[in-house]
Design a protein around this motif. Structure first.
Motif, short mmCIF file in Angstrom:
data_model
loop_
_atom_site.label_atom_id
_atom_site.label_comp_id
_atom_site.label_asym_id
_atom_site.label_seq_id
_atom_site.Cartn_x
_atom_site.Cartn_y
_atom_site.Cartn_z
N GLY A 62 0.82 -1.21 0.00
CA GLY A 62 0.00 0.00 0.00
C GLY A 62 0.86 1.26 0.00
N PRO A 63 0.22 2.42 -0.09
CA PRO A 63 0.97 3.68 -0.11
C PRO A 63 1.69 3.93 1.21
CG PRO A 63 -1.39 4.10 -0.04
CD PRO A 63 -1.22 2.63 -0.18
N ARG A 64 2.92 4.42 1.11
CA ARG A 64 3.72 4.76 2.28
C ARG A 64 4.40 6.10 2.02
NH1 ARG A 64 4.87 -0.41 1.09
NH2 ARG A 64 6.93 0.01 0.32
N LEU A 65 4.64 6.82 3.10
CA LEU A 65 5.30 8.12 2.99
C LEU A 65 6.77 7.98 3.36
CD1 LEU A 65 2.58 10.39 4.63
CD2 LEU A 65 2.89 9.83 2.22
N MET A 126 5.04 6.52 -1.99
CA MET A 126 5.47 5.36 -2.77
C MET A 126 4.55 4.18 -2.43
SD MET A 126 8.37 6.54 -4.14
CE MET A 126 9.54 5.25 -4.49
N SER A 127 4.45 3.23 -3.35
CA SER A 127 3.72 1.99 -3.08
C SER A 127 4.47 0.83 -3.72
CB SER A 127 2.29 2.06 -3.60
OG SER A 127 2.28 2.15 -5.00
N GLU A 132 10.81 -2.77 -4.41
CA GLU A 132 10.11 -2.61 -5.68
C GLU A 132 9.17 -1.40 -5.65
OE1 GLU A 132 8.02 -6.27 -6.19
OE2 GLU A 132 9.85 -7.47 -6.28
N ALA A 133 9.35 -0.52 -4.69
CA ALA A 133 8.45 0.63 -4.52
C ALA A 133 8.57 1.60 -5.69
CB ALA A 133 8.75 1.34 -3.21
N VAL A 134 7.43 2.16 -6.07
CA VAL A 134 7.36 3.15 -7.15
C VAL A 134 6.52 4.34 -6.66
CG1 VAL A 134 7.59 1.44 -9.00
CG2 VAL A 134 5.32 2.04 -8.17
#
Length: 190
Positions: A62-65, A126-127, A132-134
């Protein structure tokens, strides 16, 4: 030690109130640069927990800051037992990143307020799985929370050039109910 977050009474920014502990000072009894940045991080954490708790979720992809850059300019000394208010406001919001601004304000014994420091944090959203975060769009809940935390303009020319998140040219974001500034932050991925 006071550890509370809430809306600032005199404007729309989020505020974290803190009483400085002796353990947060150096041998001379003053607060150092690292402690100011730690308070900024705590203010951000309280803001997210209160206003956009889903952003703190533990979903593996999921999305992370991610905090990319932190700065803090010290303007006046702070010592143990001082009452400090750290105010959070958005300075810039893009599709996949944002910049938060912080004012550190000491309330003196006579009731006057002194700006003791100003800081900023540049954050990327990023997610994806670790490694592999983008870049990904800022979650709608965070965009809505930021709408109420606009930094007051310093001068009339600045006020005319600022637009709060969700009101720039009416361009909708891919997430339902959220709207973003048209241009991403400089240096961030679109």
């Amino acid at each position: 030690m006071t550890d509370t977050g809430h809306d600032a009474p005199d404007d729309a920014r989020f505020e974290y109130r803190h009483t400085v502990a002796f353990a947060e000072t150096d041998l001379c009894g003053r607060v150092d640069h690292v402690t100011f940045t730690r308070w900024q991080a705590r203010c951000q954490e309280l803001f997210l927990r209160e206003r956009a708790p889903d952003v703190l979720g533990e979903e593996p992809d999921g999305p992370r800051l991610f905090t990319q850059q932190v700065e803090c300019e010290l303007l006046a000394p702070v010592a143990a037992r001082d009452e400090i208010r750290i105010r959070l406001a958005w300075a810039e919001v893009g599709h996949t990143g944002l910049e938060l601004a912080f004012d550190h304000i000491r309330t003196d014994e006579d009731g006057t307020s002194t700006l003791t420091a100003r800081g900023r944090q540049r954050i990327a959203c990023m997610s994806g799985r670790p490694g592999e975060a983008v870049p990904t769009l800022i979650p709608a809940s965070l965009a809505r929370a930021l709408e109420h935390c606009r930094r007051p303009a310093q001068d009339p020319a600045e006020a005319a050039s600022e637009a709060p998140p969700g009101e720039p040219d009416g361009e909708p974001c891919a997430e339902a109910g959220a709207r973003r500034l048209v241009a991403p932050l400089a240096g961030s991925a679109p």
